[in-house]
Design an enzyme around this catalytic site. Structure first.
Site, PDB file in Angstrom:
ATOM      1  CB  SER A 141      -4.351  -6.929   4.811  1.00 62.16           C
ATOM      2  OG  SER A 141      -4.011  -5.656   4.300  1.00 62.16           O
ATOM      3  NE  ARG A 153      -2.758  -7.083  -4.570  1.00 59.74           N
ATOM      4  CZ  ARG A 153      -3.913  -7.396  -3.556  1.00 59.74           C
ATOM      5  NH1 ARG A 153      -3.485  -7.598  -2.364  1.00 59.74           N
ATOM      6  NH2 ARG A 153      -5.140  -7.189  -3.584  1.00 59.74           N
ATOM      7  CG  HIS A 173      -1.742  -1.006   1.413  1.00 61.14           C
ATOM      8  ND1 HIS A 173      -2.031  -1.850   2.341  1.00 61.14           N
ATOM      9  CD2 HIS A 173      -2.969  -1.523   0.460  1.00 61.14           C
ATOM     10  CE1 HIS A 173      -3.137  -2.642   2.400  1.00 61.14           C
ATOM     11  NE2 HIS A 173      -3.627  -2.315   1.278  1.00 61.14           N
ATOM     12  CE  LYS A 213     -11.284  -7.268   1.769  1.00 58.31           C
ATOM     13  NZ  LYS A 213      -9.809  -6.778   1.065  1.00 58.31           N
TER      14      LYS A 213
HETATM   15  P1  ADP Z   1      -9.896  -3.626  -0.280  1.00 62.62           P
HETATM   16  O1  ADP Z   1     -10.816  -4.270   0.666  1.00 62.62           O
HETATM   17  O2  ADP Z   1     -10.616  -2.303  -0.821  1.00 62.62           O
HETATM   18  O3  ADP Z   1      -9.456  -4.354  -1.377  1.00 62.62           O
HETATM   19  P2  ADP Z   1      -7.285  -3.592   0.625  1.00 62.62           P
HETATM   20  O4  ADP Z   1      -6.685  -2.838   1.625  1.00 62.62           O
HETATM   21  O5  ADP Z   1      -7.043  -4.719   0.359  1.00 62.62           O
HETATM   22  O6  ADP Z   1      -8.832  -3.026   0.466  1.00 62.62           O
HETATM   23  O7  ADP Z   1      -6.524  -2.899  -0.704  1.00 62.62           O
HETATM   24  C1  ADP Z   1      -6.760  -1.464  -0.937  1.00 62.62           C
HETATM   25  C2  ADP Z   1      -6.168  -1.537  -2.348  1.00 62.62           C
HETATM   26  O8  ADP Z   1      -4.746  -1.338  -2.456  1.00 62.62           O
HETATM   27  C3  ADP Z   1      -6.493  -2.282  -3.498  1.00 62.62           C
HETATM   28  O9  ADP Z   1      -6.645  -1.425  -4.674  1.00 62.62           O
HETATM   29  C4  ADP Z   1      -5.502  -3.266  -3.553  1.00 62.62           C
HETATM   30  O10 ADP Z   1      -5.562  -3.799  -4.976  1.00 62.62           O
HETATM   31  C5  ADP Z   1      -4.306  -2.480  -3.252  1.00 62.62           C
HETATM   32  N1  ADP Z   1      -3.167  -3.345  -2.765  1.00 62.62           N
HETATM   33  C6  ADP Z   1      -3.442  -4.202  -1.849  1.00 62.62           C
HETATM   34  N2  ADP Z   1      -2.047  -4.838  -1.588  1.00 62.62           N
HETATM   35  C7  ADP Z   1      -1.510  -4.219  -2.564  1.00 62.62           C
HETATM   36  C8  ADP Z   1       0.236  -4.556  -2.826  1.00 62.62           C
HETATM   37  N3  ADP Z   1       0.799  -5.429  -2.287  1.00 62.62           N
HETATM   38  N4  ADP Z   1       0.577  -3.856  -3.923  1.00 62.62           N
HETATM   39  C9  ADP Z   1      -0.202  -2.966  -4.490  1.00 62.62           C
HETATM   40  N5  ADP Z   1      -1.406  -2.586  -4.396  1.00 62.62           N
HETATM   41  C10 ADP Z   1      -1.949  -3.323  -3.303  1.00 62.62           C
END
Ligand code: ADP
Length: 162
Positions: free
Chosen positions: A128, A90, A17, A41
């Site tokens: 996460s 990703r 992130h 979630k």
């Molecule tokens: P959500 O539940 O909305 O998907 P996340 O916290 O899982 O929320 O992810 C928020 C954003 O960050 C999403 O667009 C996700 O694709 C992106 N994201 C999560 N992990 C990574 C990573 N390792 N590299 C790049 N983008 C990421």
């Protein structure tokens, strides 16, 4: 002034992130990291904790603001006078869900553009959920999350074992 919103659950924020945040601030005037309160979630951390961890991890990055939000993302974007949504991409497996969201948001708010940032290769497998799993098994997560998150996760899982 180009204002973008980067929404997510951030449960918790990872270096993946942060990498997206650091790269996005180079192309916008202001980036609002928006922590979803109504995430579908089940989250380990409260919205307040998730917000505070991102605030700590981004304290030295200019142009970043962190807020939590509930309700429709497009309403939040409009309220903040932004017109860009940033999402991370990703792997191809992200594509279907992300394109659905982007198309629905476009329908709800045609003036808002979703921009996808492709993750850098070293974080492409990072999410996460995996971080929480490794932490719960006492694995090393120091290369995967900001220090504040590592401390918080260690505390949670060491308490659980007692
Ligand atoms: P959500 O539940 O909305 O998907 P996340 O916290 O899982 O929320 O992810 C928020 C954003 O960050 C999403 O667009 C996700 O694709 C992106 N994201 C999560 N992990 C990574 C990573 N390792 N590299 C790049 N983008 C990421």
């Amino acid at each position: 002034m180009k204002i973008a919103v980067y929404p997510g659950s951030f449960d918790p924020v990872t270096l993946g992130h942060l990498n997206i945040i650091e790269r996005t601030v180079k192309i916008v005037d202001k980036l609002i990291v928006a922590v979803a309160i109504d995430s579908k979630k089940t989250t380990l951390f409260s919205a307040q904790e998730r917000t505070d961890m991102i605030k700590d991890a981004t304290k030295n990055i200019e142009k970043v603001e962190v807020q939590s939000f509930s309700g429709l993302l497009t309403d939040f974007v409009r309220k903040n006078k932004a017109d860009i949504i940033i999402r991370g991409m990703r792997a191809i497996s992200d594509f279907e869900h992300e394109s659905q969201l982007a198309l629905m948001n476009k329908r709800l708010a045609p003036e808002i553009e979703t921009i996808f940032m492709v993750t850098c290769a070293k974080y492409s497998y990072l999410n996460s959920t995996i971080v929480k799993e490794i932490a719960s098994l006492n694995g090393n997560i120091s290369q995967l999350v900001p220090e504040i998150v590592e401390i918080k996760l260690k505390k949670i899982f060491s308490n659980k074992k007692v």
